[in-house]
Design a protein around this motif. Structure first.
Motif, PDB file in Angstrom:
ATOM      1  N   GLN A  42     -30.258   3.284  16.042  1.00 52.43           N
ATOM      2  CA  GLN A  42     -30.271   2.315  14.948  1.00 52.43           C
ATOM      3  C   GLN A  42     -31.642   1.653  14.825  1.00 52.43           C
ATOM      4  OE1 GLN A  42     -27.066  -0.165  16.233  1.00 52.43           O
ATOM      5  NE2 GLN A  42     -25.464   1.142  15.355  1.00 52.43           N
ATOM      6  N   LYS A  46     -34.430   1.818  11.604  1.00 56.13           N
ATOM      7  CA  LYS A  46     -35.025   0.669  10.914  1.00 56.13           C
ATOM      8  C   LYS A  46     -36.549   0.692  11.008  1.00 56.13           C
ATOM      9  CE  LYS A  46     -31.145  -2.517  10.923  1.00 56.13           C
ATOM     10  NZ  LYS A  46     -30.673  -3.895  11.210  1.00 56.13           N
ATOM     11  N   GLU A  49     -37.659   3.218   8.407  1.00 54.14           N
ATOM     12  CA  GLU A  49     -37.594   2.657   7.052  1.00 54.14           C
ATOM     13  C   GLU A  49     -38.765   1.703   6.827  1.00 54.14           C
ATOM     14  OE1 GLU A  49     -35.706   3.436   4.664  1.00 54.14           O
ATOM     15  OE2 GLU A  49     -33.913   4.381   5.477  1.00 54.14           O
ATOM     16  N   ARG A 230     -24.375   2.255  11.605  1.00 58.33           N
ATOM     17  CA  ARG A 230     -25.071   1.940  10.354  1.00 58.33           C
ATOM     18  C   ARG A 230     -25.428   3.246   9.656  1.00 58.33           C
ATOM     19  NH1 ARG A 230     -26.883  -2.072  13.977  1.00 58.33           N
ATOM     20  NH2 ARG A 230     -26.497  -4.184  13.203  1.00 58.33           N
ATOM     21  N   ASN A 231     -24.859   3.451   8.479  1.00 50.77           N
ATOM     22  CA  ASN A 231     -25.088   4.652   7.685  1.00 50.77           C
ATOM     23  C   ASN A 231     -25.742   4.291   6.364  1.00 50.77           C
ATOM     24  OD1 ASN A 231     -23.744   6.090   9.696  1.00 50.77           O
ATOM     25  ND2 ASN A 231     -21.768   5.927   8.669  1.00 50.77           N
ATOM     26  N   ARG A 232     -26.214   5.318   5.662  1.00 52.72           N
ATOM     27  CA  ARG A 232     -26.824   5.121   4.344  1.00 52.72           C
ATOM     28  C   ARG A 232     -26.123   6.018   3.330  1.00 52.72           C
ATOM     29  NH1 ARG A 232     -32.434   7.089   5.600  1.00 52.72           N
ATOM     30  NH2 ARG A 232     -31.363   7.974   7.401  1.00 52.72           N
ATOM     31  N   HIS A 283     -27.010   0.603   2.303  1.00 50.55           N
ATOM     32  CA  HIS A 283     -26.820   0.597   3.740  1.00 50.55           C
ATOM     33  C   HIS A 283     -25.424   0.093   4.074  1.00 50.55           C
ATOM     34  CE1 HIS A 283     -31.111   1.347   4.879  1.00 50.55           C
ATOM     35  NE2 HIS A 283     -31.259   0.958   3.608  1.00 50.55           N
ATOM     36  N   GLU A 285     -22.539  -0.750   6.981  1.00 48.87           N
ATOM     37  CA  GLU A 285     -22.314  -1.110   8.376  1.00 48.87           C
ATOM     38  C   GLU A 285     -20.826  -1.000   8.704  1.00 48.87           C
ATOM     39  OE1 GLU A 285     -24.434  -4.550  10.610  1.00 48.87           O
ATOM     40  OE2 GLU A 285     -22.492  -5.353   9.997  1.00 48.87           O
TER      41      GLU A 285
END
Length: 288
Positions: A42, A46, A49, A230-232, A283, A285
């Motif tokens: 995770q 981040k 990104e 946490r996915n997108r 995003h 969660e």
């Protein structure tokens, strides 16, 4: 006659060359300080990104917008006015595809995981040609009031979609692996395209809201293997036809999937060919 054809060919090629020149390779670095409950994957996501945003901001710059609100209160018989301002910064470029693998440096500082990431990719300056559209993730309900990106294991997920033009839509969920799962078009769709009509509100992943004759609908209940995931969710729309990426059915319990690298290359190629294609990333969660 040959000279006329040659000149016409050059004139037709000029817009394509001009467009190609706007695609640039950019690189950026970002250091992320992880929260206590975040896994290394995770934190790496981040940091990655952040590196992309830093690269886009350095190459194309940023836009700072500010909004002001006024409120009035009545206390002890006297009126008072309060003003508040909210500023936001957005980059003026968009990331099209990755170039190579991101590079990470990880260390613990005072028991805190610190991840430094360097990433490179192909990008272009934002234009006004991409079609804007509405896309909302819904949790445990099929109305707009259920819009949410914070889920618990066992919650149902739906997608609300609306566009100003006829076109085609696709949706991909990217997990922490990272792997990309094709949620839309549905698995029963043999054409690899999901057409939509302008102005019409669609609720995807709901059999109750599906059109008659649209085929089998895939419905999704989210799960969480650890404490938090946490996915997108990528929602892709274009008024021009496009076909989903080449993927594989690895498990009967999961949607069709492909590697994130292959997904990124497919999406980058589509966007370079289609200036009107728009992408929204949400995003999500998921907690136990």
């Amino acid at each position: 006659m040959g000279r006329i054809i040659y000149i016409i060919g050059i004139l037709l090629l000029l817009p394509l060359l001009s467009y190609a020149q706007r695609v640039k390779q950019v690189c950026g670095e970002y250091t992320y300080y992880a929260e206590g409950n975040e896994s290394p994957n995770q934190a790496k996501l981040k940091a990655w990104e952040g590196a992309k945003v830093e690269a886009l901001a350095r190459e194309f710059g940023t836009i700072v917008s500010q909004s002001t609100t006024q409120s009035e209160t009545l206390a002890n018989g006297e009126e008072s006015s309060y003003f508040s301002q909210l500023s936001s910064t957005e980059v003026k470029g968009e990331w099209l595809e990755d170039v190579g693998e991101p590079e990470y440096e990880m260390e613990f500082v005072d028991d805190m995981l610190v991840v430094k990431c360097r990433a490179c990719g192909k990008a272009r300056e934002l234009s006004n040609e991409a079609v804007d559209f509405e896309a909302l993730v819904l949790r445990n309900g099929t109305e707009k009031k259920f819009a949410d990106v914070s889920f618990k294991g066992g919650d149902d997920m739906y997608l609300l979609f609306r566009s100003p033009a006829d076109g085609y839509v696709a949706a991909y969920l990217v997990d922490e692996t990272p792997a990309a799962y094709c949620l839309l078009p549905y698995m029963s769709n043999a054409e690899g395209q999901q057409p939509v009509e302008h102005g019409r509100e669609y609720i995807f992943f709901s059999e109750a809201k599906a059109e008659q004759g649209s085929g089998a609908v895939d419905e999704y209940t989210l799960t969480c293997a650890g404490d938090i995931e946490r996915n997108r969710l990528y929602v892709i729309f274009s008024p021009e036809p496009f076909t989903k990426a080449l993927d594989s059915q690895v498990s009967d319990a999961l949607p069709r999937q492909l590697s994130y690298e292959d997904f990124s290359k497919w999406l980058g190629t589509c966007r370079k060919r289609d200036k009107k294609m728009g992408v929204k990333v949400m995003h999500i969660e998921i907690k136990k």
